[in-house]
Write a protein that holds these residues in place. Sequence first.
Motif, short mmCIF file in Angstrom:
data_model
loop_
_atom_site.label_atom_id
_atom_site.label_comp_id
_atom_site.label_asym_id
_atom_site.label_seq_id
_atom_site.Cartn_x
_atom_site.Cartn_y
_atom_site.Cartn_z
N GLY A 250 6.40 -1.54 -15.42
CA GLY A 250 5.24 -0.69 -15.50
C GLY A 250 3.84 -1.32 -14.67
N ARG A 251 4.05 -2.48 -13.95
CA ARG A 251 3.01 -3.04 -13.15
C ARG A 251 2.95 -2.48 -11.88
NH1 ARG A 251 4.39 -9.29 -15.28
NH2 ARG A 251 4.41 -9.02 -17.72
N ASP A 252 1.94 -2.86 -10.90
CA ASP A 252 1.74 -2.32 -9.71
C ASP A 252 1.69 -3.47 -8.68
OD1 ASP A 252 1.18 0.18 -10.54
OD2 ASP A 252 -0.85 0.05 -10.75
N ALA A 253 1.40 -4.66 -8.80
CA ALA A 253 1.21 -5.81 -7.85
C ALA A 253 2.54 -6.29 -7.42
CB ALA A 253 0.24 -6.69 -8.64
N VAL A 254 2.60 -6.66 -6.05
CA VAL A 254 3.52 -7.44 -5.46
C VAL A 254 3.34 -8.56 -4.80
CG1 VAL A 254 5.27 -7.05 -3.58
CG2 VAL A 254 4.73 -5.05 -5.12
N ALA A 255 3.95 -9.60 -5.03
CA ALA A 255 3.44 -10.87 -4.33
C ALA A 255 4.65 -11.15 -3.37
CB ALA A 255 3.38 -11.91 -5.41
N VAL A 256 4.19 -11.60 -2.10
CA VAL A 256 4.79 -11.91 -1.06
C VAL A 256 4.45 -13.51 -0.54
CG1 VAL A 256 5.94 -9.91 -0.28
CG2 VAL A 256 3.59 -10.65 0.42
N VAL B 210 -0.36 -5.39 -2.48
CA VAL B 210 0.44 -6.46 -1.94
C VAL B 210 -0.35 -7.64 -1.66
CG1 VAL B 210 1.98 -7.46 -0.02
CG2 VAL B 210 1.88 -4.86 -0.93
N HIS B 211 0.23 -8.94 -2.42
CA HIS B 211 -0.87 -10.04 -2.17
C HIS B 211 0.07 -11.24 -1.91
CE1 HIS B 211 -3.72 -8.04 -4.89
NE2 HIS B 211 -2.56 -7.42 -5.41
N ARG B 212 -0.48 -12.20 -1.04
CA ARG B 212 0.19 -13.05 -0.16
C ARG B 212 0.00 -14.62 -0.94
NH1 ARG B 212 2.83 -11.74 3.67
NH2 ARG B 212 1.85 -9.91 4.04
N ALA B 213 0.78 -15.47 -0.82
CA ALA B 213 0.73 -16.75 -1.27
C ALA B 213 1.15 -17.61 -0.32
CB ALA B 213 1.42 -16.71 -2.72
N PRO B 214 0.90 -18.94 -0.45
CA PRO B 214 1.18 -19.79 0.67
C PRO B 214 2.75 -20.17 0.28
CG PRO B 214 -0.30 -20.91 -1.10
CD PRO B 214 -0.05 -19.43 -1.27
N MET B 215 3.59 -20.42 1.40
CA MET B 215 4.90 -20.85 1.27
C MET B 215 4.80 -22.12 1.57
SD MET B 215 7.91 -19.76 1.33
CE MET B 215 9.76 -19.96 1.87
N SER B 216 6.12 -22.78 0.91
CA SER B 216 6.53 -24.02 1.32
C SER B 216 6.91 -24.35 2.52
CB SER B 216 7.44 -24.58 0.26
OG SER B 216 8.10 -25.82 0.55
N TYR B 217 6.07 -24.95 3.64
CA TYR B 217 6.65 -25.16 4.96
C TYR B 217 6.60 -26.72 5.18
CZ TYR B 217 6.47 -23.65 9.92
OH TYR B 217 6.58 -23.37 11.30
N PRO B 218 7.67 -27.39 4.76
CA PRO B 218 7.63 -28.68 4.75
C PRO B 218 7.17 -29.32 6.24
CG PRO B 218 9.57 -28.01 3.69
CD PRO B 218 9.03 -27.08 4.29
N PHE B 219 7.47 -28.70 7.28
CA PHE B 219 6.87 -29.44 8.63
C PHE B 219 5.26 -29.33 8.69
CE2 PHE B 219 6.09 -28.66 13.43
CZ PHE B 219 6.44 -29.82 13.60
N ARG B 220 4.86 -28.37 8.23
CA ARG B 220 3.46 -28.16 8.19
C ARG B 220 2.65 -28.34 7.22
NH1 ARG B 220 2.25 -26.79 13.18
NH2 ARG B 220 3.70 -26.25 14.89
N ASP B 221 3.27 -28.51 5.89
CA ASP B 221 2.48 -28.78 4.74
C ASP B 221 1.98 -30.35 4.67
OD1 ASP B 221 2.85 -26.42 3.39
OD2 ASP B 221 4.55 -27.11 2.28
N PRO B 222 0.89 -30.54 3.96
CA PRO B 222 0.19 -31.93 3.86
C PRO B 222 1.55 -32.60 3.71
CG PRO B 222 -0.95 -30.41 2.61
CD PRO B 222 0.31 -29.52 2.96
N ARG C 143 0.98 -24.94 -5.98
CA ARG C 143 -0.46 -24.22 -5.22
C ARG C 143 -0.23 -22.57 -5.03
NH1 ARG C 143 0.28 -25.80 1.14
NH2 ARG C 143 2.38 -24.71 0.85
N ALA C 144 1.22 -22.15 -4.87
CA ALA C 144 1.28 -20.54 -4.89
C ALA C 144 1.03 -20.03 -6.06
CB ALA C 144 2.75 -20.01 -4.11
N ILE C 145 1.58 -20.48 -7.17
CA ILE C 145 1.33 -19.71 -8.81
C ILE C 145 -0.18 -19.73 -8.84
CG2 ILE C 145 1.60 -20.43 -10.97
CD1 ILE C 145 4.49 -21.45 -10.11
N ASP C 146 -0.90 -21.01 -8.58
CA ASP C 146 -2.19 -21.16 -8.99
C ASP C 146 -3.17 -19.95 -7.99
OD1 ASP C 146 -1.88 -23.43 -10.44
OD2 ASP C 146 -2.76 -24.63 -8.99
N LYS C 147 -2.73 -19.65 -6.78
CA LYS C 147 -3.32 -18.57 -6.12
C LYS C 147 -3.13 -17.26 -6.63
CE LYS C 147 -4.10 -16.86 -1.55
NZ LYS C 147 -3.97 -16.84 -0.17
N LEU C 148 -1.88 -16.93 -7.09
CA LEU C 148 -1.56 -15.72 -7.60
C LEU C 148 -2.11 -15.51 -9.15
CD1 LEU C 148 2.17 -15.39 -6.40
CD2 LEU C 148 0.14 -14.25 -5.60
N GLU C 149 -2.18 -16.39 -9.75
CA GLU C 149 -2.75 -16.39 -11.11
C GLU C 149 -4.19 -16.17 -11.10
OE1 GLU C 149 -1.78 -15.91 -13.89
OE2 GLU C 149 0.39 -17.02 -14.38
#
Length: 443
Positions: free
Chosen positions: A142-148, A181-193, A204-210
């Motif tokens: 019954g919700r609308d938002a989508v996270a990618v 449609v809402h976008r969160a940061p992906m785990s990208y080991p080569f380019r992450d800190p 990090r992704a959860i915090d942004k979405l929340e």
Amino acid sequence: MPQLEQQRRLVTEIPGPISTSLMDRRSTAVSAGVGTVVPVFVARVDGGILQDVDGNCLIDLAAGIAVTNVGGSDPQVAGRVADQAQRFTHTCFMVAPYEGYVEVCERLAELTPGSHEKRSALFSTGSEAVENAVKIARTHTGRDAVAVFDHAYHGRTNLTMAMTAKNLPYKQGFGPFAGEVHRAPMSYPFRDPGGMTGEQAAQRAIDKLESQVGGDNLACVVIEPIQGEGGFITPAEGFLPAIADWCRERGIVFVADEVQTGFCRTGAWFACEHEGVVPDLITTAKGIAAGLPLAAVTGRAEIMDSVHAGGLGGTYGGNPVACAAALAAIDVMREQDLPAKAARLGEILTGRLTQLQQECPAIGDVRGRGAMVAIEITEPDGVTPAPAIAARVSAACHADGVLTLTCGTYGNVLRFLPPLVMPEHLLEEALDVLTKALANLTA
């Protein structure tokens, strides 16, 4: 028809005269919006070899973009397809059903992760499957938002274009796109800190979405366990389980987009299995039917059954000939233990490419699982993307009889997707060609 000899052989330049003539015809009949990776026209495909109309035999490191996992002309698949086509090619399952559709759904219930009760719905393309997964999740919650996620690719329909991250060539000029449609940061080991763990990347992704959407508003999170078009990005260990756990806590449907990773490609039947993740819904296509158009959404019975009768379907979804191909392909995957074969091809790919990385500074990263492996090409600083070099290396491989693909948000990734039935000597030879191309173009 006799099998093709599993040997690379060039009898003309690439492209040859017949392919060149056909490319001229193509330019007057086919939309310029339809691209082509390599300018040869195919006559036959068998095992790990693609033979063109001029008689050139190329080593196939594309598999139709992870489609022909069992090869492009498996006799069991061809036989079952021919038998079904002689009986009937179409009725529309929603009008007059047939057993093949039900049998494919039963196989999906057996093969996909989790022991819970499952249901499936069949479609024609991966984009359709992803879009219908969102419809199902919205109905159930019954919700609308989508996270990618950043770098994601989910398809070319309006909703899936909105879900896809990369603009060119997928989105440029085609908007406006579907909302929520809402976008969160992906785990990208080569380019992450440096030192960021999978759990930290997930937080990090959860915090942004929340903070920007709110977990209570999300119908679903849709994620590729290994991103495909985005650059074969393999998230750090712990990332996927942490996202799945958060979804479960917040009542969000966790959707695994396994359109490219599914059906033995990564050394398991599905990529989620590598970390024991059990999705609520899983989307499949590509490798499911050895090249015939078939896709599926499979998931928890209570979620799949939440949609009203008639809410899911499509004229061609679960076509009987495509279902026949899928049933034969799954038999081949089991009989030949293609998860194990994918793992073995992956050992060869990763071993050779890791060694090559020590010799070639242009290779910034080697990553992937099973027979889904890539190298990220960079400038001498080891970080800045180098798409021009990647394109030249790929073109050099084509000219020397090896079909390769590029991908990635920055266009600087070379990806390797051999058919899982490829003989090992062919893969070794293809890597020899790649080594030569890299040496010549990055010296």
